[in-house]
Design a protein around this motif. Sequence first.
Motif, PDB file in Angstrom:
ATOM      1  N   LEU A  16       0.633  -1.224  -0.131  1.00 15.28           N
ATOM      2  CA  LEU A  16       0.032   0.012   0.076  1.00 15.28           C
ATOM      3  C   LEU A  16       0.845   1.322   0.052  1.00 15.28           C
ATOM      4  O   LEU A  16       1.704   1.206   0.879  1.00 15.28           O
ATOM      5  CB  LEU A  16      -0.852   0.144   1.277  1.00 15.28           C
ATOM      6  CG  LEU A  16      -1.795   1.418   1.366  1.00 15.28           C
ATOM      7  CD1 LEU A  16      -2.627   1.536   0.483  1.00 15.28           C
ATOM      8  CD2 LEU A  16      -2.475   1.367   2.829  1.00 15.28           C
ATOM      9  N   ILE A  17       0.580   1.912  -1.110  1.00 11.67           N
ATOM     10  CA  ILE A  17       1.367   3.416  -1.129  1.00 11.67           C
ATOM     11  C   ILE A  17       0.321   4.510  -0.719  1.00 11.67           C
ATOM     12  O   ILE A  17      -0.698   5.010  -1.731  1.00 11.67           O
ATOM     13  CB  ILE A  17       1.933   3.841  -2.255  1.00 11.67           C
ATOM     14  CG1 ILE A  17       3.000   2.566  -2.570  1.00 11.67           C
ATOM     15  CG2 ILE A  17       2.643   5.115  -2.271  1.00 11.67           C
ATOM     16  CD1 ILE A  17       3.445   2.972  -3.832  1.00 11.67           C
ATOM     17  N   PRO A  18       0.172   4.932   0.830  1.00 15.14           N
ATOM     18  CA  PRO A  18      -0.954   5.743   0.961  1.00 15.14           C
ATOM     19  C   PRO A  18      -0.688   7.269   0.481  1.00 15.14           C
ATOM     20  O   PRO A  18       0.537   7.549  -0.228  1.00 15.14           O
ATOM     21  CB  PRO A  18      -0.962   5.764   2.448  1.00 15.14           C
ATOM     22  CG  PRO A  18       0.415   5.242   2.789  1.00 15.14           C
ATOM     23  CD  PRO A  18       1.037   4.525   1.818  1.00 15.14           C
ATOM     24  N   THR A  46     -10.388   5.965  -8.064  1.00 13.97           N
ATOM     25  CA  THR A  46      -9.409   5.841  -7.312  1.00 13.97           C
ATOM     26  C   THR A  46      -8.136   6.078  -7.964  1.00 13.97           C
ATOM     27  O   THR A  46      -7.834   5.328  -9.062  1.00 13.97           O
ATOM     28  CB  THR A  46      -9.475   4.360  -6.547  1.00 13.97           C
ATOM     29  OG1 THR A  46     -10.883   4.518  -6.113  1.00 13.97           O
ATOM     30  CG2 THR A  46      -8.281   4.587  -5.463  1.00 13.97           C
ATOM     31  N   THR A  47      -7.062   6.847  -7.391  1.00 12.23           N
ATOM     32  CA  THR A  47      -5.828   6.888  -8.026  1.00 12.23           C
ATOM     33  C   THR A  47      -4.924   5.735  -7.579  1.00 12.23           C
ATOM     34  O   THR A  47      -4.321   5.593  -6.648  1.00 12.23           O
ATOM     35  CB  THR A  47      -4.978   8.118  -7.591  1.00 12.23           C
ATOM     36  OG1 THR A  47      -5.888   9.358  -7.739  1.00 12.23           O
ATOM     37  CG2 THR A  47      -3.406   8.289  -8.076  1.00 12.23           C
ATOM     38  N   VAL A 107      -0.322 -11.518  -8.276  1.00 16.36           N
ATOM     39  CA  VAL A 107      -0.633 -10.400  -7.578  1.00 16.36           C
ATOM     40  C   VAL A 107      -1.880 -10.036  -8.251  1.00 16.36           C
ATOM     41  O   VAL A 107      -2.269 -10.081  -9.546  1.00 16.36           O
ATOM     42  CB  VAL A 107       0.620  -9.062  -7.632  1.00 16.36           C
ATOM     43  CG1 VAL A 107       0.616  -8.896  -9.319  1.00 16.36           C
ATOM     44  CG2 VAL A 107       0.107  -8.160  -6.817  1.00 16.36           C
ATOM     45  N   MET A 108      -2.603  -9.082  -7.386  1.00 17.53           N
ATOM     46  CA  MET A 108      -3.862  -8.500  -7.739  1.00 17.53           C
ATOM     47  C   MET A 108      -4.208  -6.958  -7.481  1.00 17.53           C
ATOM     48  O   MET A 108      -4.203  -6.728  -6.204  1.00 17.53           O
ATOM     49  CB  MET A 108      -5.150  -9.303  -7.343  1.00 17.53           C
ATOM     50  CG  MET A 108      -6.461  -8.693  -7.870  1.00 17.53           C
ATOM     51  SD  MET A 108      -6.719  -8.884  -9.539  1.00 17.53           S
ATOM     52  CE  MET A 108      -7.069 -10.482  -9.880  1.00 17.53           C
ATOM     53  N   PRO A 109      -3.752  -6.124  -8.255  1.00 23.53           N
ATOM     54  CA  PRO A 109      -4.069  -4.669  -8.037  1.00 23.53           C
ATOM     55  C   PRO A 109      -5.539  -4.418  -7.431  1.00 23.53           C
ATOM     56  O   PRO A 109      -6.386  -5.047  -8.166  1.00 23.53           O
ATOM     57  CB  PRO A 109      -3.575  -4.141  -9.326  1.00 23.53           C
ATOM     58  CG  PRO A 109      -2.821  -5.046 -10.017  1.00 23.53           C
ATOM     59  CD  PRO A 109      -3.238  -6.331  -9.763  1.00 23.53           C
ATOM     60  N   GLY A 121      -1.563   5.930  -3.954  1.00 22.91           N
ATOM     61  CA  GLY A 121      -0.769   5.657  -4.873  1.00 22.91           C
ATOM     62  C   GLY A 121      -0.837   4.399  -5.525  1.00 22.91           C
ATOM     63  O   GLY A 121      -0.979   4.223  -6.813  1.00 22.91           O
ATOM     64  N   SER A 122      -0.911   3.293  -4.684  1.00 25.13           N
ATOM     65  CA  SER A 122      -1.453   1.724  -5.362  1.00 25.13           C
ATOM     66  C   SER A 122      -1.592   0.944  -3.875  1.00 25.13           C
ATOM     67  O   SER A 122      -1.126   1.254  -2.790  1.00 25.13           O
ATOM     68  CB  SER A 122       0.101   1.364  -6.088  1.00 25.13           C
ATOM     69  OG  SER A 122       1.169   0.968  -5.056  1.00 25.13           O
TER      70      SER A 122
END
Length: 720
Positions: free
Chosen positions: A172-174, A326-327, A610-612, A655-656
């Motif tokens: 997680l990139i907050p 969502t970004t 992986v699942m974004p 971010g992701s």
Amino acid sequence: MKIFETRVQKTRGLLEFKHALIIKIKLRVAMFAKYSLLLAAAGSAFVDAAPSTRSIQGPCAQISQQHMQDVKAGKVPKFPGALAYECLQSMPFDPKRGAAFVEDVKKYMQWQSNADVLSNPPTSYLSPPVDIWGGLDYLQQQAADNKFGNQFEFDTALSDLFISAKDGHLSLIPCSYMPFAFVGHESLVSVSSDGLQLPQIYTFGDAEVLKSNPNAVSPIVTINGKEVVSQLQGVSESQLFQDPDARYNNVFLSRSRYTNSDLMAGAFSIGPNGMWPGSTVYNIAYANGTTSKSEVNAIVRKDEFQFVDGEALYESYCLPASDTTTTSSPSTATPTPSKSAPASSTPASQTPSSTAKPAPTGYPKAAIRDDNNLISGYLLSEPGLEDTAVLSVPTFSVSGVEGGNKIVSDLAIEFIQKAVDAGKKKMIIDLSSNPGGDVIYAFDLFKLFFPNKTPYWSTRFRAHEALRLIEKVGYSVPEGSHNVTFASLARVGFYGLKTPSQNYTFKSLEEFYGPHNVLGAKMTAANSLNLDLISNEEKPIHGFGDVKPEWTTPPFAPEDILIITDGACSSSCPIFTEMMKYEGVKTISFGGRPQYGPMQAMGGTRGAQVMPAETLMTITTAVLEMAAEEELLSESELQQLEALSPAEESPLQYGSLQVNFRDGYSKLDKDSVMPLQFVYEPAHCRLFYTLENVLQPATAWSAAVKAMWGSGDCVAGSRM
């Protein structure tokens, strides 16, 4: 289908939860700590209080003004790290929005395949246990109770929970992590005198002097007053590799990371992957009594920075835009099928490109190399290496390049044929710093070396209610249906699955879903993608679908193939390596902590897919629409799936965000019980990096040949 890209470089911080998770968070909130919980692991010597900047303007306004002046002057904007840290600390926190964000994160975390086992991992696992659900519950309550002083503090606590899982597919990139990257001046390297003796730590600048004038430089003994190895092991805890030796390697500069130059300098130089490292300066002491300082600076991640205060920064980076979704992670990280065109008819080794990258530093002239350095091959001629060829595969992530899968497949075929025609008897496959990428590429490369074998890939999903309902929709669609949504989801890996041996396709929801009790967790039946379904001319797996084999017998004997890694091998890299090991191929690892004994070759995430978050949200939305239109679920089931699905617009931008979608299991694990993420597998041999290996990475090939096929030794206690 792009699967397995970890994006390790974007994660931040560390929170070692163990069984004291809630106590640690309580202490953190009560003390209103100003720094990432990484520092507790990295050592208090790193924690220098950020100096207060007293001026009429706040820290964000000062950065905005300096940024504008630097751009006008034609300079690259750079700021004191402490000033950027203060700017982040001035961002407000909305407790209702923060609690709602954690609630939405939970809906993604139900898909994290190993979430249950992480709380009580097997003894073979080298990292501490993590209570994912307890951590999220507690952080949500603390957010609702307004216990966080600013958005950055909240984001750090949440990110640290993700980091503690040591899973490169879980990250997680907050929002508050997005404005700045923090960088230092010095890159470090770990150097052994002969590859067998314990290494010492040098700055990279000193290492370049070491060979010509060894008396002019000296190894580092302390950083900020703390013994250097202990300090750097603390820094390494911000890295997402499941193996501590792989984490330690990632602290240092490595030229083998040339496919992502942002990571080449190492985690010490760029902070914990670019995030606030907790110190404004690093005071470095050397064995000869000299000292130096390395200042921490910040750079703006985007081209512009025009914010008068933390509130304006918060509104821009954290509040969701009403007219956008969502970004989240960019489309290049999704496992959806690529729509890129097939490669041109130009010979693979001469693929045209207007943006061709230079050849990587420290390597000889390649016999084949693509314009993006995704693959290269070398026919060696040095004494002792005359019968050796080297295939360098620094990444499996190739779908971001137009026709990428076809390009690398054609190049691999071309090089293997060149090596055979040149009379080469030995093949080294260099996977150093390989972060994973496309599983189709991994399957195809295996088939090029072992065309007479079937790739073995055993995986399981976490069996939860949202998955059951989505799978029910899939198994309700008539066989042979031309529904576009269903066809796309089948290629992503939801439907049409086979058993790991590829000899049976699941026919019903009950047959596939189970659930089965695996290490105390509810999991689906062991399964694999349908390789015939996902293989085509654009994304080939030779021998499957309509793609014919290039040859029918292995071009090299398994005992004549050697895989090299630095432990960073992640995601589809271990999938490929594991399949090669099943056939008798050996591995050698380089570097790691300065201690004798073995080291894992596959130290990165060994999750299977992986699942974004953006992809998962899109999938659940599409399934809900299809199920409603075709009446594939009851009204109550539709309501239940909608309640379990993440919001189309997140309460906070990020971010992701991504999760590990499915666990992977070994072929030797007959019942697919132990996830590979928790399995310890040492390489067959280990060497430390010498100065020559650091400056000229290709010299590691000669060292590997001597150790594995010659009279050379391995690090004491590491030969298997």
